[in-house]
Design an enzyme around this catalytic site. Structure first.
Site, short mmCIF file in Angstrom:
data_model
loop_
_atom_site.label_atom_id
_atom_site.label_comp_id
_atom_site.label_asym_id
_atom_site.label_seq_id
_atom_site.Cartn_x
_atom_site.Cartn_y
_atom_site.Cartn_z
N LYS A 52 0.85 -1.21 0.00
CA LYS A 52 0.00 0.00 0.00
C LYS A 52 0.88 1.26 0.00
CE LYS A 52 -3.81 -2.37 2.28
NZ LYS A 52 -4.58 -2.63 3.49
N GLN A 96 -4.37 -1.61 9.81
CA GLN A 96 -4.34 -2.94 9.19
C GLN A 96 -4.89 -4.00 10.15
OE1 GLN A 96 -3.62 -3.30 6.01
NE2 GLN A 96 -3.86 -5.52 5.95
N ASP A 119 -10.83 2.81 4.35
CA ASP A 119 -11.12 1.37 4.28
C ASP A 119 -12.63 1.12 4.20
OD1 ASP A 119 -9.05 -0.51 4.15
OD2 ASP A 119 -8.53 -0.25 6.27
N1 GUN Z 1 -6.79 -6.89 6.38
C1 GUN Z 1 -7.14 -7.60 5.28
N2 GUN Z 1 -7.67 -6.79 4.35
C2 GUN Z 1 -7.64 -5.55 4.86
C3 GUN Z 1 -8.04 -4.28 4.35
O1 GUN Z 1 -8.57 -4.12 3.23
N3 GUN Z 1 -7.82 -3.22 5.19
C4 GUN Z 1 -7.28 -3.36 6.42
N4 GUN Z 1 -7.12 -2.27 7.17
N5 GUN Z 1 -6.91 -4.53 6.91
C5 GUN Z 1 -7.09 -5.61 6.13
#
Ligand code: GUN
Length: 298
Positions: A52, A96, A119
């Protein structure tokens, strides 16, 4: 059978975002700024967050990675979120998941300012999306919608079966597909671990979205001929032939399922890349203050 090519579609979206950032810079404005918070040292989370941050740099966004050790208290995390919420130089914040067991993911999600919740996990955003009031769509479901749009997959009137009811993918996906939008109007069935006669249900799917995190779970006998299959699975499976010692496996047994499909996403090279696109698209909307503005397609 045609591949739903996440590489191709994500490259196009990232190019558009790059051009938007270039226009901002040319106008003397700062670029969008995403903050990612990573708690502990979960291997998969490390990889996701690193990509990311890398993609932010590629499109010209500012990004900040905030790391906490596994032992951090819930209070410290919530205090940091409050600080970021109040920082006008930060547009988007993601924490995350998964979190260590002593930190309540719901408390963390609710603490994030809904306008910075790129998110789309905050209940306000989920509620807005469900009610068709704008708001951030969760990154993976948004990426899947972009794939469906690009390949002009007809969702209207189709039977869409979503495997898995996770808050991150399955649940929002099921809500999005039934909305009265260009990528909606499907008849949706949401399946989970208690679903009876699962193969019977999946065999009636025109569009099958697998998001359960069990490698190879969807086999050819579970898929109707001509179905569109979207594989959200991205599980690490030990593989000594790989340098990293593992490979990424989808929920779909690609070799046997692909020949039956009209369209299918590969793993890797499918939904995973689209998730980051969804996140960066949301971050641009947060920057523009347009998270609640409905787009024509919505
Ligand atoms: N863990 C797995 N997928 C995601 C996501 O799209 N965002 C976040 N913050 N954590 C995750």
């Amino acid at each position: 059978m045609e591949l739903l090519d996440g590489r191709l579609v994500s490259a196009q979206i990232l190019q558009q975002l790059t051009e938007q950032v270039e226009r901002l810079r040319a106008a003397g404005k700062r670029p969008p700024h995403l903050v990612a918070m990573l708690i502990g040292h979960n291997g998969a989370s490390e990889t996701y967050v690193a990509s990311k941050i890398r993609r932010c740099a590629e499109v010209g966004y500012d990004s900040t990675l905030i790391r906490f050790e596994e032992s951090v208290s819930e209070g410290e995390v919530l205090a940091k979120i409050a600080e970021i919420n109040n920082d006008p130089g930060i547009d988007g914040l993601i924490v995350q998941l998964p979190l260590p067991a002593h930190i309540d993911p719901h408390k963390v999600t609710i603490a994030i300012d809904p306008m910075k919740d790129v998110d789309g996990f905050h209940p306000e955003n989920f509620g807005r999306v469900a009610k068709g009031l704008g708001g951030f769509i969760a990154a993976t479901p948004l990426g899947i919608l972009r794939l469906l749009e690009h390949y002009q997959i007809q969702t209207a009137g189709a039977h869409a079966v979503v495997l898995g009811r996770s808050q991150i993918v399955g649940l929002p996906m099921s809500v999005l597909l039934q909305r009265s939008t260009r990528t909606g109007n499907a008849t949706v069935t949401l399946c989970h671990s208690r679903t009876r006669n699962l193969a019977e249900v999946t065999r009636s799917a025109d569009i099958l979205i697998a998001a359960i995190g069990q490698p190879g779970f969807v086999t050819a006998d579970m898929v109707k001929k001509g179905a569109v299959v979207i594989d959200v699975g991205l599980t690490r499976v030990e593989d000594s032939s790989k340098k990293a010692g593992f490979r990424l496996a989808g929920d779909v047994d690609f070799a046997t399922v692909a020949p039956k499909c009209s369209y299918i996403t590969p793993v890797p090279g499918g939904v995973g890349l689209m998730t980051i696109c969804g996140l960066l698209e949301n971050t641009m909307r947060a920057y523009d203050g347009k998270s609640r503005q409905l787009k024509a397609a919505e």
